[in-house]
Design a protein around this motif. Structure first.
Motif, PDB file in Angstrom:
ATOM      1  N   TRP A  31      41.047  37.978  39.810  1.00 45.30           N
ATOM      2  CA  TRP A  31      41.361  39.364  39.435  1.00 45.30           C
ATOM      3  C   TRP A  31      42.839  39.668  39.678  1.00 45.30           C
ATOM      4  O   TRP A  31      43.498  40.282  38.835  1.00 45.30           O
TER       5      TRP A  31
ATOM      6  N   ASN B  71      48.530  40.981  33.209  1.00 47.57           N
ATOM      7  CA  ASN B  71      48.516  42.173  32.365  1.00 47.57           C
ATOM      8  C   ASN B  71      49.787  42.999  32.539  1.00 47.57           C
ATOM      9  O   ASN B  71      50.315  43.564  31.565  1.00 47.57           O
TER      10      ASN B  71
ATOM     11  N   PRO C  41      37.071  42.574  33.888  1.00 48.24           N
ATOM     12  CA  PRO C  41      36.593  43.084  32.604  1.00 48.24           C
ATOM     13  C   PRO C  41      35.858  42.012  31.813  1.00 48.24           C
ATOM     14  O   PRO C  41      36.246  40.843  31.813  1.00 48.24           O
ATOM     15  N   GLY C  42      34.778  42.417  31.141  1.00 47.70           N
ATOM     16  CA  GLY C  42      34.037  41.480  30.320  1.00 47.70           C
ATOM     17  C   GLY C  42      33.380  40.397  31.152  1.00 47.70           C
ATOM     18  O   GLY C  42      33.029  40.586  32.305  1.00 47.70           O
TER      19      GLY C  42
END
Length: 331
Positions: free
Chosen positions: A30, A37, A193-194
């Motif tokens: 993460w 990102n 996410p996902g």
């Protein structure tokens, strides 16, 4: 402590510490995603890609000057000997691995995760094993099995990679890999996410007449050839970079070559398993030669990164390579 009590302790340790290692793997993954990102929130322009990759290479070069570090196999071996770990070295390895993933390196996230687990194993060994070398090795192998079992989504795979010594029976490492997968999924479902383990594959309708096995041979052979190409390229490129002397110069030179590739073909960035869907959609129109070229260039990009000191693994990028080369011969 009786033999029965020692056995119960080992099984309990495998289950609990394997779960914790899986949780840690998800948290580190993460953090890598957060860094990635943030860094790649800018434009997708070629100059930006080149600049970002070179920035990552410069950071890694400075860190390698402080500590050249170990490759993934050496890290796995060190995880088995947690009493040999050093906090400073492990911290530098972890930062290098986060930078490698965050700045778009064609490598998997294994190195950073194992670096963190190695340091955690030092602490656990100090609290539990004290000066018991065999038990310290067991703890290190349990941690590696739990982390890799969760990251790869394969408890048996994590156990096989982790075991280097007979002190840890296979069944206990399988248990650690299984609980590591549970720990990874438990945390990943909340902060990632996902589905972070999802590898996209196109829909396939089996012929049900046995011909699928025959049709699978050519792509399997091409994928194996690509793997052999990687095994040849990595030591060859490393030997070329070694001639430059200073590890900082080696890192900058290898990074510059990778940055040029990434700027020309942005799909060569990152580990690759999340880019499989884009690759397959693109490959429908690109044709045989283009897919083979992408697969070969991904091998080159991965070899450049690893030879230049970008800390990471080859498993995830090789999924991309296999998909590209195998997909080239499919109708």
């Amino acid at each position: 402590m009786t033999a029965k009590e020692a056995n119960v302790k080992q099984w309990s340790l495998s289950a609990v510490y394997g779960f914790v290692a899986g949780v840690v793997a998800a948290v580190v993954l993460w953090l890598m995603g957060v860094v990635s990102n943030l860094i790649w929130s800018g434009p997708e322009a070629r100059w930006y890609i080149f600049a970002v990759v070179m920035t990552g290479g410069c950071i890694i070069a400075m860190l390698r000057h402080l500590y050249a570090g170990r490759d993934l196999q050496q890290q796995i071996e060190t995880v088995h000997r947690p009493q040999e770990g050093k906090v400073r070295d492990t911290a530098i390895l972890a930062v290098m691995a986060v930078v490698a993933v965050g700045f778009g390196g064609a490598v998997g996230p294994e190195a950073g995760i194992l670096a963190v687990v190695a340091e955690m194993s030092v602490l656990v060994s100090y609290l539990i094993a004290r000066n018991n070398i065999a038990e310290s090795r067991l703890i290190g192998e349990i941690g590696a099995a739990g982390a890799l079992g969760g990251l790869y989504g394969s408890p048996p795979g994590g156990a096989v990679i982790a075991q280097q010594h007979p002190e840890a029976p296979k069944l206990q490492l399988y248990l650690a890999g299984l609980t590591g997968l549970f720990g990874f999924l438990f945390v990943a479902s909340r902060i990632l996410p996902g589905n972070p383990l999802r590898v996209w594959l196109p829909d396939h309708q089996p012929a049900a007449d046995g011909t699928d096995i025959l049709f699978a041979i050519p792509p399997a052979l091409l994928g194996a050839a690509a793997g052999l190409l990687f095994l040849f390229l990595l030591p060859w490129i490393k030997s070329l970079l070694d001639r430059l002397g200073d590890v900082r110069i080696q890192t900058i030179a290898g990074t510059a070559a990778f940055a040029a590739l990434a700027a020309a073909l942005p799909i060569l960035r990152f580990s690759g398993h999340h880019e499989l869907e884009d690759l397959m959609h693109w490959g429908k129109d690109a044709g045989f030669g283009a897919l083979l070229a992408i697969g070969a260039l991904k091998v080159l990009a991965m070899a450049l990164c690893l030879a230049a000191g970008w800390r990471g693994g080859a498993a995830f990028p090789l999924l991309f390579v296999g998909a590209a080369t195998g997909g080239a011969v499919l109708p």
